[in-house]
Design a protein around this motif. Structure first.
Motif, PDB file in Angstrom:
ATOM      1  N   THR A   1       0.846  -1.192   0.000  1.00  0.00           N
ATOM      2  CA  THR A   1       0.000   0.000   0.000  1.00  0.00           C
ATOM      3  C   THR A   1       0.881   1.242   0.000  1.00  0.00           C
ATOM      4  O   THR A   1       0.445   2.317   0.350  1.00  0.00           O
ATOM      5  CB  THR A   1      -0.943   0.020   1.225  1.00  0.00           C
ATOM      6  OG1 THR A   1      -0.142  -0.062   2.406  1.00  0.00           O
ATOM      7  CG2 THR A   1      -1.935  -1.109   1.161  1.00  0.00           C
TER       8      THR A   1
ATOM      9  N   GLN B   1     -10.018  -3.383  -1.135  1.00  0.00           N
ATOM     10  CA  GLN B   1      -9.984  -2.043  -1.719  1.00  0.00           C
ATOM     11  C   GLN B   1      -8.671  -1.809  -2.469  1.00  0.00           C
ATOM     12  O   GLN B   1      -8.667  -1.260  -3.575  1.00  0.00           O
ATOM     13  CB  GLN B   1     -10.180  -0.970  -0.658  1.00  0.00           C
ATOM     14  CG  GLN B   1     -10.266   0.419  -1.258  1.00  0.00           C
ATOM     15  CD  GLN B   1     -10.674   1.473  -0.260  1.00  0.00           C
ATOM     16  OE1 GLN B   1     -10.712   1.241   0.938  1.00  0.00           O
ATOM     17  NE2 GLN B   1     -10.980   2.650  -0.760  1.00  0.00           N
ATOM     18  N   VAL B   2      -7.558  -2.244  -1.900  1.00  0.00           N
ATOM     19  CA  VAL B   2      -6.263  -2.122  -2.582  1.00  0.00           C
ATOM     20  C   VAL B   2      -6.287  -2.926  -3.887  1.00  0.00           C
ATOM     21  O   VAL B   2      -5.809  -2.466  -4.929  1.00  0.00           O
ATOM     22  CB  VAL B   2      -5.106  -2.586  -1.664  1.00  0.00           C
ATOM     23  CG1 VAL B   2      -3.804  -2.727  -2.435  1.00  0.00           C
ATOM     24  CG2 VAL B   2      -4.930  -1.622  -0.499  1.00  0.00           C
TER      25      VAL B   2
ATOM     26  N   LYS C   1      -8.254  -1.042  -6.470  1.00  0.00           N
ATOM     27  CA  LYS C   1      -7.456   0.077  -6.998  1.00  0.00           C
ATOM     28  C   LYS C   1      -6.427  -0.448  -7.998  1.00  0.00           C
ATOM     29  O   LYS C   1      -6.216   0.148  -9.057  1.00  0.00           O
ATOM     30  CB  LYS C   1      -6.752   0.821  -5.861  1.00  0.00           C
ATOM     31  CG  LYS C   1      -7.683   1.675  -5.037  1.00  0.00           C
ATOM     32  CD  LYS C   1      -6.924   2.365  -3.916  1.00  0.00           C
ATOM     33  CE  LYS C   1      -7.872   3.177  -3.045  1.00  0.00           C
ATOM     34  NZ  LYS C   1      -7.163   3.845  -1.935  1.00  0.00           N
ATOM     35  N   TRP C   2      -5.786  -1.556  -7.641  1.00  0.00           N
ATOM     36  CA  TRP C   2      -4.817  -2.166  -8.546  1.00  0.00           C
ATOM     37  C   TRP C   2      -5.496  -2.569  -9.850  1.00  0.00           C
ATOM     38  O   TRP C   2      -4.989  -2.288 -10.940  1.00  0.00           O
ATOM     39  CB  TRP C   2      -4.171  -3.389  -7.878  1.00  0.00           C
ATOM     40  CG  TRP C   2      -3.284  -4.159  -8.798  1.00  0.00           C
ATOM     41  CD1 TRP C   2      -1.972  -3.884  -9.093  1.00  0.00           C
ATOM     42  CD2 TRP C   2      -3.627  -5.316  -9.560  1.00  0.00           C
ATOM     43  NE1 TRP C   2      -1.487  -4.810  -9.988  1.00  0.00           N
ATOM     44  CE2 TRP C   2      -2.483  -5.700 -10.295  1.00  0.00           C
ATOM     45  CE3 TRP C   2      -4.797  -6.072  -9.692  1.00  0.00           C
ATOM     46  CZ2 TRP C   2      -2.473  -6.792 -11.148  1.00  0.00           C
ATOM     47  CZ3 TRP C   2      -4.787  -7.165 -10.542  1.00  0.00           C
ATOM     48  CH2 TRP C   2      -3.644  -7.516 -11.262  1.00  0.00           C
TER      49      TRP C   2
ATOM     50  N   THR D   1      -8.210  -1.378 -11.147  1.00  0.00           N
ATOM     51  CA  THR D   1      -8.584  -0.162 -11.874  1.00  0.00           C
ATOM     52  C   THR D   1      -7.388   0.372 -12.657  1.00  0.00           C
ATOM     53  O   THR D   1      -7.510   0.710 -13.845  1.00  0.00           O
ATOM     54  CB  THR D   1      -9.107   0.914 -10.897  1.00  0.00           C
ATOM     55  OG1 THR D   1     -10.242   0.389 -10.200  1.00  0.00           O
ATOM     56  CG2 THR D   1      -9.512   2.183 -11.631  1.00  0.00           C
ATOM     57  N   ALA D   2      -6.238   0.449 -12.016  1.00  0.00           N
ATOM     58  CA  ALA D   2      -5.026   0.946 -12.685  1.00  0.00           C
ATOM     59  C   ALA D   2      -4.624   0.029 -13.834  1.00  0.00           C
ATOM     60  O   ALA D   2      -4.240   0.501 -14.920  1.00  0.00           O
ATOM     61  CB  ALA D   2      -3.890   1.077 -11.676  1.00  0.00           C
TER      62      ALA D   2
ATOM     63  N   GLN E   1     -14.981   2.684  -4.928  1.00  0.00           N
ATOM     64  CA  GLN E   1     -13.886   2.185  -5.767  1.00  0.00           C
ATOM     65  C   GLN E   1     -14.434   1.377  -6.937  1.00  0.00           C
ATOM     66  O   GLN E   1     -13.882   1.419  -8.031  1.00  0.00           O
ATOM     67  CB  GLN E   1     -12.918   1.340  -4.935  1.00  0.00           C
ATOM     68  CG  GLN E   1     -11.663   0.944  -5.678  1.00  0.00           C
ATOM     69  CD  GLN E   1     -10.855   2.129  -6.165  1.00  0.00           C
ATOM     70  OE1 GLN E   1     -10.626   3.073  -5.428  1.00  0.00           O
ATOM     71  NE2 GLN E   1     -10.437   2.092  -7.409  1.00  0.00           N
TER      72      GLN E   1
ATOM     73  N   LYS F   1     -15.266   3.665  -9.770  1.00  0.00           N
ATOM     74  CA  LYS F   1     -14.058   4.066 -10.504  1.00  0.00           C
ATOM     75  C   LYS F   1     -13.619   2.946 -11.442  1.00  0.00           C
ATOM     76  O   LYS F   1     -13.244   3.201 -12.593  1.00  0.00           O
ATOM     77  CB  LYS F   1     -12.932   4.405  -9.531  1.00  0.00           C
ATOM     78  CG  LYS F   1     -13.193   5.656  -8.714  1.00  0.00           C
ATOM     79  CD  LYS F   1     -12.090   5.884  -7.696  1.00  0.00           C
ATOM     80  CE  LYS F   1     -12.417   7.074  -6.812  1.00  0.00           C
ATOM     81  NZ  LYS F   1     -11.410   7.265  -5.749  1.00  0.00           N
TER      82      LYS F   1
END
Length: 117
Positions: A8, A55-56, A59-60, A62-63, A98, A101
């Motif tokens: 993180t 959540q992490v 996000k990963w 999504t990227a 998230q 997104k």
């Protein structure tokens, strides 16, 4: 599980390196092992550490989806994640945010992919 060790860190170089190594690790797994890794992220809605890991991971994802690379495999990871955590993703506000997104990033990636065809 490997996914539980996701960094993180706010260091962009470290994040890019760990993102690449995570993707390479995930791609090396057979489908059942990928499923186990995804399921091990969060056990239930009261699992605070698991919710943070999920959540992490979102996000990963999504990227990665935004990068435009490895479209097909990322779609498979997205599908499994949604299947495993569907109720949790819509009922936990931080995850729902998230997820929105991720939805936008996925729509853009899908449009780019369709334009190629």
């Amino acid at each position: 599980a490997y996914l539980e060790s996701m960094s993180t860190s706010s260091d962009d170089n470290a994040n890019e390196s760990s993102s690449n190594s995570l993707l390479e690790y995930m791609k090396s797994l057979p489908a059942p092992a990928t499923d186990v890794e995804l399921r091990s992220l969060c056990m239930f809605a009261e699992d605070d550490e698991g919710l943070q890991l999920l959540q992490v991971f979102l996000k990963w994802l999504t990227a990665q989806v935004s990068s435009g690379k490895d479209y097909e495999i990322l779609q498979a990871y997205l599908h499994r994640t949604l299947t495993i955590y569907d109720k949790m993703l819509v009922n936990v506000p931080t995850l729902a945010e998230q997820l929105q997104k991720l939805k936008r990033a996925n729509e853009q990636a899908s449009d780019r992919f369709r334009d190629l065809i």
